[in-house]
Design a protein around this motif. Structure first.
Motif, PDB file in Angstrom:
ATOM      1  N   ASP A  88     -18.579  -0.506 -19.435  1.00 29.53           N
ATOM      2  CA  ASP A  88     -18.420  -0.286 -19.834  1.00 29.53           C
ATOM      3  C   ASP A  88     -18.169  -2.376 -20.361  1.00 29.53           C
ATOM      4  OD1 ASP A  88     -16.109  -1.739 -18.922  1.00 29.53           O
ATOM      5  OD2 ASP A  88     -14.244   0.055 -19.318  1.00 29.53           O
ATOM      6  N   LEU A  89     -17.765  -2.658 -21.988  1.00 34.47           N
ATOM      7  CA  LEU A  89     -17.924  -3.857 -22.402  1.00 34.47           C
ATOM      8  C   LEU A  89     -17.078  -5.070 -21.402  1.00 34.47           C
ATOM      9  CD1 LEU A  89     -17.727  -3.424 -26.031  1.00 34.47           C
ATOM     10  CD2 LEU A  89     -19.559  -5.102 -24.951  1.00 34.47           C
ATOM     11  N   LEU A  92     -19.343  -5.541 -18.618  1.00 35.66           N
ATOM     12  CA  LEU A  92     -20.537  -6.264 -18.672  1.00 35.66           C
ATOM     13  C   LEU A  92     -19.129  -7.882 -19.061  1.00 35.66           C
ATOM     14  CD1 LEU A  92     -22.238  -4.742 -21.586  1.00 35.66           C
ATOM     15  CD2 LEU A  92     -23.143  -5.492 -18.955  1.00 35.66           C
ATOM     16  N   ALA A  93     -18.528  -8.231 -19.837  1.00 41.74           N
ATOM     17  CA  ALA A  93     -18.127  -9.107 -19.644  1.00 41.74           C
ATOM     18  C   ALA A  93     -17.503  -9.735 -18.677  1.00 41.74           C
ATOM     19  CB  ALA A  93     -16.861  -9.130 -20.778  1.00 41.74           C
ATOM     20  N   GLU A 129     -28.288  -3.068 -24.491  1.00 41.03           N
ATOM     21  CA  GLU A 129     -26.683  -2.271 -23.928  1.00 41.03           C
ATOM     22  C   GLU A 129     -26.075  -3.409 -25.082  1.00 41.03           C
ATOM     23  OE1 GLU A 129     -27.665  -6.533 -22.345  1.00 41.03           O
ATOM     24  OE2 GLU A 129     -28.808  -4.810 -22.297  1.00 41.03           O
ATOM     25  N   ILE A 130     -26.148  -4.418 -25.549  1.00 39.52           N
ATOM     26  CA  ILE A 130     -25.396  -5.267 -26.673  1.00 39.52           C
ATOM     27  C   ILE A 130     -24.862  -4.966 -28.191  1.00 39.52           C
ATOM     28  CG2 ILE A 130     -25.831  -7.237 -27.548  1.00 39.52           C
ATOM     29  CD1 ILE A 130     -22.484  -6.729 -25.783  1.00 39.52           C
ATOM     30  N   PHE A 133     -22.893  -0.776 -27.869  1.00 40.84           N
ATOM     31  CA  PHE A 133     -22.044  -0.817 -28.195  1.00 40.84           C
ATOM     32  C   PHE A 133     -21.793  -1.598 -29.548  1.00 40.84           C
ATOM     33  CE2 PHE A 133     -21.617  -0.973 -23.249  1.00 40.84           C
ATOM     34  CZ  PHE A 133     -21.391  -0.324 -22.761  1.00 40.84           C
ATOM     35  N   LYS A 163     -17.826   3.972 -21.607  1.00 41.26           N
ATOM     36  CA  LYS A 163     -19.343   3.809 -20.792  1.00 41.26           C
ATOM     37  C   LYS A 163     -20.821   4.334 -20.776  1.00 41.26           C
ATOM     38  CE  LYS A 163     -16.080   3.571 -16.605  1.00 41.26           C
ATOM     39  NZ  LYS A 163     -15.629   3.797 -15.790  1.00 41.26           N
ATOM     40  N   GLY A 295     -22.006  -6.058 -30.996  1.00 44.12           N
ATOM     41  CA  GLY A 295     -21.390  -6.179 -29.962  1.00 44.12           C
ATOM     42  C   GLY A 295     -20.386  -7.357 -28.794  1.00 44.12           C
ATOM     43  N   ALA A 298     -17.560  -8.195 -29.258  1.00 43.89           N
ATOM     44  CA  ALA A 298     -16.561  -7.497 -28.689  1.00 43.89           C
ATOM     45  C   ALA A 298     -15.992  -8.003 -27.492  1.00 43.89           C
ATOM     46  CB  ALA A 298     -16.629  -5.268 -28.409  1.00 43.89           C
ATOM     47  N   LEU A 299     -17.806  -8.354 -27.090  1.00 41.44           N
ATOM     48  CA  LEU A 299     -17.540  -8.695 -25.574  1.00 41.44           C
ATOM     49  C   LEU A 299     -16.879  -9.942 -25.112  1.00 41.44           C
ATOM     50  CD1 LEU A 299     -20.639  -7.808 -22.893  1.00 41.44           C
ATOM     51  CD2 LEU A 299     -19.570 -10.627 -23.693  1.00 41.44           C
ATOM     52  N   ARG A 302     -13.138 -10.341 -24.432  1.00 40.47           N
ATOM     53  CA  ARG A 302     -12.999  -9.575 -23.508  1.00 40.47           C
ATOM     54  C   ARG A 302     -13.567 -11.125 -22.331  1.00 40.47           C
ATOM     55  NH1 ARG A 302     -14.106  -6.003 -26.051  1.00 40.47           N
ATOM     56  NH2 ARG A 302     -13.655  -3.228 -25.626  1.00 40.47           N
TER      57      ARG A 302
END
Length: 307
Positions: A88-89, A92-93, A129-130, A133, A163, A295, A298-299, A302
């Motif tokens: 999930d994000l 990734l973060a 991917e970013i 999301f 995810k 995206g 949001a990342l 986090r």
């Protein structure tokens, strides 16, 4: 701490930078340049980036810079991780790494999928991917959905329970360029021409005919010679055949897909929407820029909590 952040989408051919409100995600300013990663040596990345962002970081305190795309590949500034699915994000973060030589600069990770459940599938993705999301956030369905990001290497992906669980790549755009500029059937299409919807739809149909897409691609020549396909229509016919085969194959791999989030530039979104409709799939469209910004925003939220 700055109340802004900078998003850089840096691919093989282009550099795009966006100044964003850190709280709302609103776009404040943007800059573009034709300076993709292949135009720079490793040592040049931090200096070029600092010059390109000049004026955005001064007087704003610690303005973080998040860099997405091929800039984080082995061919780019520095290689960031490519963790395996599902993730999930937040995951990734946690894989973001510092950009060497740029204060508070961060390279985003990519993702990979290697032989899940013994299927033999191996695939990689870096940047889309970013956007996936981000598109789901824009669609107000952040916990799940199916996405397609058309391009040189089109990505089809699924998010479930927040995810990213699966994706597949199709080399449609790169094959289109190769067929159009380096084959005999593509010879009449060397010059630029407007999108021709009837020719595109004909290519879609012929990709599903006898001989499949390999025969359909040669039909670009035979139809140009003997069936009235004009030189200005050949590129659209080739595009229809290749995109039609992509949609057919991906729908066979993901038969339950009924609705798709398309992410990209208008020039690609329109023909893909036609091809998806041809195969009975509904589509909602999002610009690549808006999906990237949503995206990364949001990342970044986090990442800031854990850094």
């Amino acid at each position: 701490m700055s109340n802004q952040l900078i998003v850089v989408d840096w691919g093989t051919s282009n550099f795009r930078a966006f100044l964003v409100d850190a709280e709302t995600g609103a776009l404040l300013d943007e800059r573009t340049a034709a300076a993709g990663i292949r135009a720079l040596s490793t040592e040049e990345f931090p200096h070029y980036c600092a010059r390109a962002l000049q004026g955005w970081r001064e007087g704003q305190g610690r303005t973080p810079v998040y860099l997405a795309g091929m800039v984080g590949s082995k061919r780019g500034w520095a290689e960031s991780p490519q963790p395996s699915l599902p993730l999930d994000l937040a995951a990734l973060a946690s894989q973001v790494i510092p950009a060497p030589g740029l204060d508070d600069g961060w390279l985003l990770p990519g993702v990979k999928i290697v032989d899940p459940d013994g299927s033999g599938l191996v695939d990689v993705m870096r940047g889309e991917e970013i956007q996936i999301f981000g598109a789901l956030a824009l669609a107000a369905t952040p916990d799940g959905g199916d996405c397609c990001a058309p391009g040189s290497h089109s990505k089809w992906a699924r998010v479930e329970d927040g995810k990213l669980t699966r994706f597949l790549t199709a080399m449609t755009g790169e094959l289109y360029h190769a067929v159009r500029f380096h084959t005999l059937p593509g010879e009449p299409a060397r010059e630029e021409s407007e999108f021709d919807e009837p020719a595109f739809r004909l290519g879609l149909e012929r990709a599903g005919g006898d001989g499949g897409v390999l025969h359909a691609l040669f039909e670009a020549r035979s139809r140009h010679l003997y069936a009235g396909l004009g030189a200005e229509q050949v590129a659209s016919f080739i595009s229809g055949a290749l995109i039609g085969e992509e949609v057919r194959a991906m729908h066979a791999a993901l038969p339950e897909v009924e609705r798709l989030n398309l992410i990209g530039a208008p020039a690609l979104l329109a023909p893909y929407a036609i091809a998806l409709e041809h195969h009975g799939i509904q589509a909602a469209s999002w610009s690549a820029r808006d999906a990237t910004l949503a995206g990364v925003h949001a990342l970044a939220a986090r990442h800031q909590r854990i850094s």
